[in-house]
Design an enzyme around this catalytic site. Structure first.
Site, PDB file in Angstrom:
ATOM      1  N   GLU B 162      53.530 -19.500  -7.990  1.00  0.00           N
ATOM      2  CA  GLU B 162      53.174 -18.084  -7.930  1.00  0.00           C
ATOM      3  C   GLU B 162      51.882 -17.729  -7.060  1.00  0.00           C
ATOM      4  OE1 GLU B 162      49.924 -18.248  -9.391  1.00  0.00           O
ATOM      5  OE2 GLU B 162      50.553 -20.098  -9.796  1.00  0.00           O
ATOM      6  N   GLU B 305      50.281 -21.751  -6.838  1.00  0.00           N
ATOM      7  CA  GLU B 305      51.462 -21.623  -5.768  1.00  0.00           C
ATOM      8  C   GLU B 305      52.609 -22.652  -5.694  1.00  0.00           C
ATOM      9  OE1 GLU B 305      49.307 -22.174  -1.915  1.00  0.00           O
ATOM     10  OE2 GLU B 305      47.782 -20.716  -2.388  1.00  0.00           O
TER      11      GLU B 305
END
Lengths: 342, 342
Positions: B162, B305
């Site tokens: 994310e 991430e």
């Protein structure tokens, strides 16, 4: 160690597009490798694995769950690609050199195995010195020469591995002598001894320590009396690697015992040691503490062969890839953290 | 979960040329993947990374060290290959799909980014529900569809990642509500808040919990009121992955918060979660404990991430390589452990 290269690497890390420090130990690894390799752009490749195989007279005392014949059987298995370190070397595209530095019987030529035999295994260290001074010198020189070959071949990272039925016993004896600990504190099950087997092994080690170790014993004397050919060869390889600026990714208990001896001979060698993993063998923690190491992995591994170090290679590779290939805030046009909150 | 495949894998591990159990968690990983994939020969490849990006109205409360514009800047950086997850995906030869599920402003077409915008960021959860029920359904469906694409493409392992400035705040609020913990226990510095910033963030979360969470709130209600578009999309992706038999390598705090929501909606989903690493974000430990996870790595990472999960991919790959390629004792002609000592 090149402090300027390490500083340049640290500055680069601080400008890469991520919160500062958010890659944790991967940042530290890149910075440390930069200092060791003397370049702000470190790399872990090529990786050279040196696998030293030898037998141990002390196996006659019943200190291993496996019969001594397994040493040569496993060397054949490594050379044929079926053992853990062989699978890992292939999966990682790492170089693997296998050296017979003194298995109990000469197996004759084995494709992929380099015969560098110091003798037909060591003497039984529970009753006599494991090796002569001449054998010790020969074993250490064999390891030194292997490290030189790795360097000449362009290796940027060294892994030492070992195969030798019974070799947690000499490794434990050396650890006890150098850390001034009784056998009971350091001894472990090795490849899978029962609790009774572990107690018996502790007795054998206690007897060996009484026979060979005293307050004034030097690391070299202890290595000859309590060591093994593969352990002495690794001590030589580690010393040469550190002297010539090749970072070392340290495997588990046996290799760490060799590193402990090497660090007593050359204290600055400690800085070249990257500890790959915390072995399940109980004495390993004490060696790591003595050498102020901080293992990257803790996966309950206790296989030897250099396998734990091999499993950690991708962490170094990814640390180097991130260091080299990530964009900086300026390059990517990304805003940095707000000053007020940073 | 296929118990027969897992049993077959366990039997194979016990006959490979190594002391039983000596590969530690790498053995467990191979056996667990075998059960999840329903085959005695599991594989981690291809790896699919799904990167969901969105913005958060609560960023207006000053809960992040970075300005909100960084979300879209970082999405461009990921698509261009300069961000950590992009470097890792390339180094690992993993597939990376980037989805804009609702950044604050529509950036227009970005090569390599899939526009699946639910809205211009969520509402400010400190003052209003983060999203409507329709938005929640749309976000979850977007994640489900992404997981379906991964499966249709043959993925054998899923990583969710994310990007969303401020998203530790919704993740913390959800964790507090689902684990019934006060904000002070779960809250952390995210990308790098000062201690004052962390205290302010805790206040905001406490306010949001008072506004939106009560004893009878369902996980779905909490996700709509306290979540984010990327978190809801990940919940959808995780549910589909588990339902369709795709093992999930879980990243750090944000993804784990999504996994916690997903596991409340589908309790059996927990078995499909392999926790890659222990994040430095303090609340992560509590989620892992609640889901009975046991992270493979502890490297002090806190980047998000999907980067922590990506770093753990080689461990799964090596576990599968060892499982498939090591020789058995019989194949290699290696003697097994002495019965008396085993």
């Amino acid at each position: 160690i090149d402090a300027m290269a390490a500083d340049a690497a640290r500055r680069r890390q601080d400008h890469l597009t991520k919160p500062r420090g958010s890659l944790g130990r991967l940042e530290e690894l890149a910075i440390r490798l930069a200092g060791l390799q003397g370049t702000p752009n470190p790399t872990s490749d090529p990786v050279q694995i040196l696998l030293f195989a030898a037998d141990h007279g002390v196996a006659a005392e019943g200190v291993s769950a496996f019969p001594q014949a397994v040493t040569v059987q496993m060397v054949r298995n490594i050379a044929a690609g079926g053992a853990a370190i062989a699978v890992l070397a292939q999966a990682l595209d790492a170089r693997l050199e296998i050296l017979d530095v003194g298995m109990a019987t000469d197996p004759g030529p084995i494709p992929g195995v380099r015969p560098e035999r110091i003798g037909p295994g060591t003497a039984n260290l529970a009753r006599a010195p494991a090796m002569t001074d001449a054998q010790l010198a020969a074993a250490m020189n064999t390891g030194r020469a292997a490290a030189e070959r790795a360097l000449d071949g362009g290796a940027r990272l060294l892994i030492c591995g070992e195969m030798g039925i019974g070799n947690t016993t000499p490794a434990t004896a050396l650890t006890c002598a150098l850390l001034d600990q009784p056998a009971e504190v350091i001894v472990g099950p090795g490849t899978g001894l029962s609790p009774e087997g572990v107690a018996h092994k502790a007795d054998i080690i206690t007897r060996a320590l009484a026979l060979h170790a005293s307050e004034g014993s030097t690391p070299t004397e202890l290595l000859a009396r309590l060591g093994g050919f593969e352990i002495a060869a690794m001590v030589g390889a580690l010393i040469t690697a550190a002297q010539r600026g090749l970072p070392i990714l340290v495997d588990g208990f046996i290799v760490s015992a060799a590193a402990l001896v090497a660090a007593r001979l050359q204290p600055e060698l400690r800085h070249w040691l990257l500890f790959s993993h915390q072995s399940a063998e109980p004495g390993h923690q004490q060696i790591i503490a003595a050498l102020e190491g901080d293992p990257l992995l803790d996966l309950g591994m206790r296989l030897g062969e250099g396998s734990g170090a091999a499993v950690a290679v991708p962490l170094l590779r990814l640390a180097c890839a991130l260091h080299q290939q990530m964009a900086t805030f300026a390059e990517a046009g990304v805003s940095e953290a707000d000053g007020a909150l940073d």
